[in-house]
Design an enzyme around this catalytic site. Structure first.
Site, PDB file in Angstrom:
ATOM      1  N   GLU A   4       4.516  46.883   5.608  1.00  8.44           N
ATOM      2  CA  GLU A   4       4.891  47.319   6.955  1.00  8.44           C
ATOM      3  C   GLU A   4       5.646  46.192   7.657  1.00  8.44           C
ATOM      4  OE1 GLU A   4       2.106  50.654   8.378  1.00  8.44           O
ATOM      5  OE2 GLU A   4       1.135  48.759   8.861  1.00  8.44           O
ATOM      6  N   ASN A  44      -2.698  56.438  10.520  1.00 10.61           N
ATOM      7  CA  ASN A  44      -3.421  55.395  11.234  1.00 10.61           C
ATOM      8  C   ASN A  44      -3.337  55.760  12.710  1.00 10.61           C
ATOM      9  OD1 ASN A  44      -4.335  53.087  12.456  1.00 10.61           O
ATOM     10  ND2 ASN A  44      -2.648  51.771  11.786  1.00 10.61           N
ATOM     11  N   LYS A  62      -4.808  54.526  15.215  1.00 12.85           N
ATOM     12  CA  LYS A  62      -4.921  53.378  16.129  1.00 12.85           C
ATOM     13  C   LYS A  62      -5.896  53.690  17.282  1.00 12.85           C
ATOM     14  CE  LYS A  62      -0.458  51.841  14.535  1.00 12.85           C
ATOM     15  NZ  LYS A  62       0.774  51.114  14.779  1.00 12.85           N
ATOM     16  N   HIS A  98      -3.969  44.756   9.118  1.00 13.88           N
ATOM     17  CA  HIS A  98      -2.844  45.404   9.806  1.00 13.88           C
ATOM     18  C   HIS A  98      -2.154  44.352  10.688  1.00 13.88           C
ATOM     19  CE1 HIS A  98      -0.545  47.916  12.515  1.00 13.88           C
ATOM     20  NE2 HIS A  98      -0.616  48.853  11.575  1.00 13.88           N
ATOM     21  N   GLY A 151       6.181  50.992  15.276  1.00 16.54           N
ATOM     22  CA  GLY A 151       6.131  51.515  16.636  1.00 16.54           C
ATOM     23  C   GLY A 151       7.394  51.255  17.436  1.00 16.54           C
ATOM     24  N   GLU A 186      -1.169  44.436  13.594  1.00 20.28           N
ATOM     25  CA  GLU A 186      -1.704  44.353  14.957  1.00 20.28           C
ATOM     26  C   GLU A 186      -2.979  43.512  14.985  1.00 20.28           C
ATOM     27  OE1 GLU A 186      -1.563  48.564  15.670  1.00 20.28           O
ATOM     28  OE2 GLU A 186       0.626  48.434  15.671  1.00 20.28           O
ATOM     29  N   SER A 236       7.528  53.276  11.609  1.00 21.52           N
ATOM     30  CA  SER A 236       8.391  54.330  12.183  1.00 21.52           C
ATOM     31  C   SER A 236       8.784  55.412  11.179  1.00 21.52           C
ATOM     32  CB  SER A 236       9.641  53.715  12.833  1.00 21.52           C
ATOM     33  OG  SER A 236       9.260  52.861  13.895  1.00 21.52           O
TER      34      SER A 236
HETATM   35  P1  PGA Z   1       4.277  53.503  13.288  1.00 16.97           P
HETATM   36  O1  PGA Z   1       3.023  52.614  12.829  1.00 16.97           O
HETATM   37  O2  PGA Z   1       4.410  54.623  12.270  1.00 16.97           O
HETATM   38  O3  PGA Z   1       3.941  53.988  14.652  1.00 16.97           O
HETATM   39  O4  PGA Z   1       5.476  52.600  13.258  1.00 16.97           O
HETATM   40  C1  PGA Z   1       2.773  52.349  11.471  1.00 16.97           C
HETATM   41  C2  PGA Z   1       1.527  51.496  11.349  1.00 16.97           C
HETATM   42  O5  PGA Z   1       1.313  50.622  12.188  1.00 16.97           O
HETATM   43  O6  PGA Z   1       0.723  51.688  10.420  1.00 16.97           O
END
Ligand code: PGA
Length: 248
Positions: free
Chosen positions: A167, A8, A10, A97, A173, A99, A211
């Site tokens: 997640e 992903n 982003k 997601h 992140g 976010e 992460s």
């Molecule tokens: P990350 O994000 O691997 O940077 O923690 C995962 C995601 O949001 O899909």
């Protein structure tokens, strides 16, 4: 089940940087695709360039959107329709997601409507669920995930058209990863809950995200019911992303 390694990307990268990234990934996939399926979800603005690069390299990498509209088409400024994603060569779309849930106030009902629209047009939806830090600290993580599953999966969901991505929000992140035991327990719980509303729940892929790096992918993906990963930060570096696949 063959593991799915999904990137992903982003809201990152220029067209040139993205072209370099997909070229490096395409070159490195080699025979890894015999053990893992690969998917990349670039920003909408870069979908076409990434699609062309994948086709040009004849690489076994699928393409997905990071979000879609729940509407068919028309006066919805800024939205991208499922039909547009299909037209650009996507087979997958991420919906719900954290976010989107957090910064765009998306609720379960909207996530379910987006997934239903994706299914209607033949896309596989990756429906994200996961608890916030305070919810885990107060012991509500299972209640939160169960309620998201119940309300974010549309009636059209089957193991063929839907993937769940677990997640935990506190692990996205942040560099904080859930322990392999946290992941094992939650994925087993999700598998059990899916039985309540799906006939083919045993076949549905359940990804872990938060992460994931090449260094921790092996232990995170070793548990039963972990069918791959949704990778954010580490998917922006070809060697990290491919390292995760190698460890899976
Ligand atoms: P990350 O994000 O691997 O940077 O923690 C995962 C995601 O949001 O899909």
């Amino acid at each position: 089940m063959k593991k799915l390694i999904a990137g992903n990307w982003k809201m990152n990268g220029t067209e040139a940087a993205t072209a370099a990234l997909i070229a490096d990934i395409a070159r490195g996939v080699g025979r890894l695709h015999e053990v893992c399926d690969f998917l990349v979800c670039p920003p909408a603005a870069h979908l076409k360039a990434v699609r062309d690069a994948i086709r040009g390299a004849s690489a076994p990498i699928a393409l997905g959107g990071q979000d879609c509209s729940a509407y068919e088409n028309g006066a919805y400024t800024g939205e991208i329709s499922v039909a547009m994603l299909v037209d650009m060569g996507c087979n997958y779309v991420i919906v719900g997601h954290s976010e989107r849930r957090q910064y765009h106030n998306e609720k379960d009902a909207l996530v379910a409507a987006k997934a239903a629209k994706a299914h209607e047009k033949g896309l596989i939806s990756i429906i994200c669920v996961g608890e916030k830090e305070e919810e885990r600290e107060s012991g509500f993580e299972r209640d939160v995930v169960e309620s998201q599953l119940q309300q974010s999966l549309p009636k059209s969901a089957t193991a063929k058209n839907t993937i769940i991505a677990y997640e935990p929000v506190w692990a996205i992140g942040t560099g904080k990863t859930a322990t392999p035991e946290d992941v094992r327990l939650m994925h087993r719980f999700i598998r059990e809950k899916l039985k309540d509303f799906l006939a083919d729940s045993a076949q549905m892929r359940i990804l872990y995200g938060g992460s994931v790096k090449a260094e921790n992918a092996g232990e995170l993906f070793a548990a039963e019911n972990v069918d791959g990963g949704l990778i954010g930060g580490a998917s922006l570096k070809a060697d990290q992303f491919l390292g995760i696949a190698r460890a899976a």
